[in-house]
Motif scaffolding. Structure first.
Motif, short mmCIF file in Angstrom:
data_model
loop_
_atom_site.label_atom_id
_atom_site.label_comp_id
_atom_site.label_asym_id
_atom_site.label_seq_id
_atom_site.Cartn_x
_atom_site.Cartn_y
_atom_site.Cartn_z
N LYS A 41 0.85 -1.18 0.00
CA LYS A 41 0.00 0.00 0.00
C LYS A 41 0.89 1.23 0.00
O LYS A 41 1.94 1.25 0.65
N PRO A 42 0.49 2.26 -0.71
CA PRO A 42 1.32 3.47 -0.71
C PRO A 42 1.38 4.07 0.70
O PRO A 42 0.39 4.09 1.41
N GLN A 43 2.55 4.55 1.05
CA GLN A 43 2.74 5.17 2.36
C GLN A 43 2.03 6.52 2.40
O GLN A 43 2.13 7.30 1.46
N THR A 44 1.33 6.78 3.49
CA THR A 44 0.69 8.08 3.65
C THR A 44 1.31 8.74 4.88
O THR A 44 1.47 8.12 5.93
N LEU A 45 1.69 9.98 4.71
CA LEU A 45 2.28 10.73 5.80
C LEU A 45 1.17 11.29 6.68
O LEU A 45 0.09 11.63 6.19
#
Length: 173
Positions: A41-45
């Motif tokens: 999953k794309p990393q979310t800040l």
């Protein structure tokens, strides 16, 4: 010579490779390969906190910043307003220094007293000038101020109600 009745009968076909244990092992292998190769999953800040703007406070404007109702925790020391929200356990509601939240804490910190009578009662009155503090109290206050400066962000300046600075700040808002 061996008795031929003790030997297993000879069959023409080999044993089948499809056994329950082989099916379980194959399933486990497929799951592990899938978990290893599936896209991450794309990393979310995390969302950045709202920007803090340096502003001028009067004691009544500082008062709501006491950590209640979801507000940050601010306190003033010698006219500088510090955001002590990171120390909410100490300065927020229920903390040992909670009386100082939303107030000028200078006199209380200088005298080592956390009593409410160390706070300015008249929020619309003049700021505490701290003129009657002795050298030991002034030194203690300086230690507190240095500690706050190292640990917390200065978010504003405390000025008395009705001062030219307060009027100028009110005109900008």
């Amino acid at each position: 010579m061996a008795d031929s009745s003790s030997l297993p009968p000879a069959t023409g076909a080999a044993a089948s490779p499809v056994t329950p244990i082989n099916l379980v092992l194959l399933s486990l292998f497929v799951v592990l390969v899938y978990l290893r190769l599936k896209p991450a999953k794309p990393q979310t800040l995390p969302r950045a906190p709202p920007a803090t703007v340096f502003r001028t406070f009067t004691p009544p404007e500082l008062f709501p910043y006491n950590g209640q109702n979801g507000m940050p925790v601010y306190l003033a020391v010698r006219g500088r307003v510090f955001d002590v929200t990171a120390g909410r356990n100490f300065y927020g509601p229920g903390g040992p220094y909670a009386n100082f939240a939303g107030h000028d804490a200078s006199r209380g910190l200088a005298s080592g007293s956390f009593d409410e009578d160390m706070l300015t009662e008249d929020l619309d009155g003049p700021l505490d000038t701290l003129t009657n503090l002795d050298n030991e109290q002034l030194e203690a206050l300086q230690g507190w101020e240095e500690r706050f400066s190292e640990k917390y962000l200065v978010v504003g300046k405390l000025v008395p109600v009705g001062s030219d600075e307060a009027k100028a700040a009110a005109a900008l808002q």
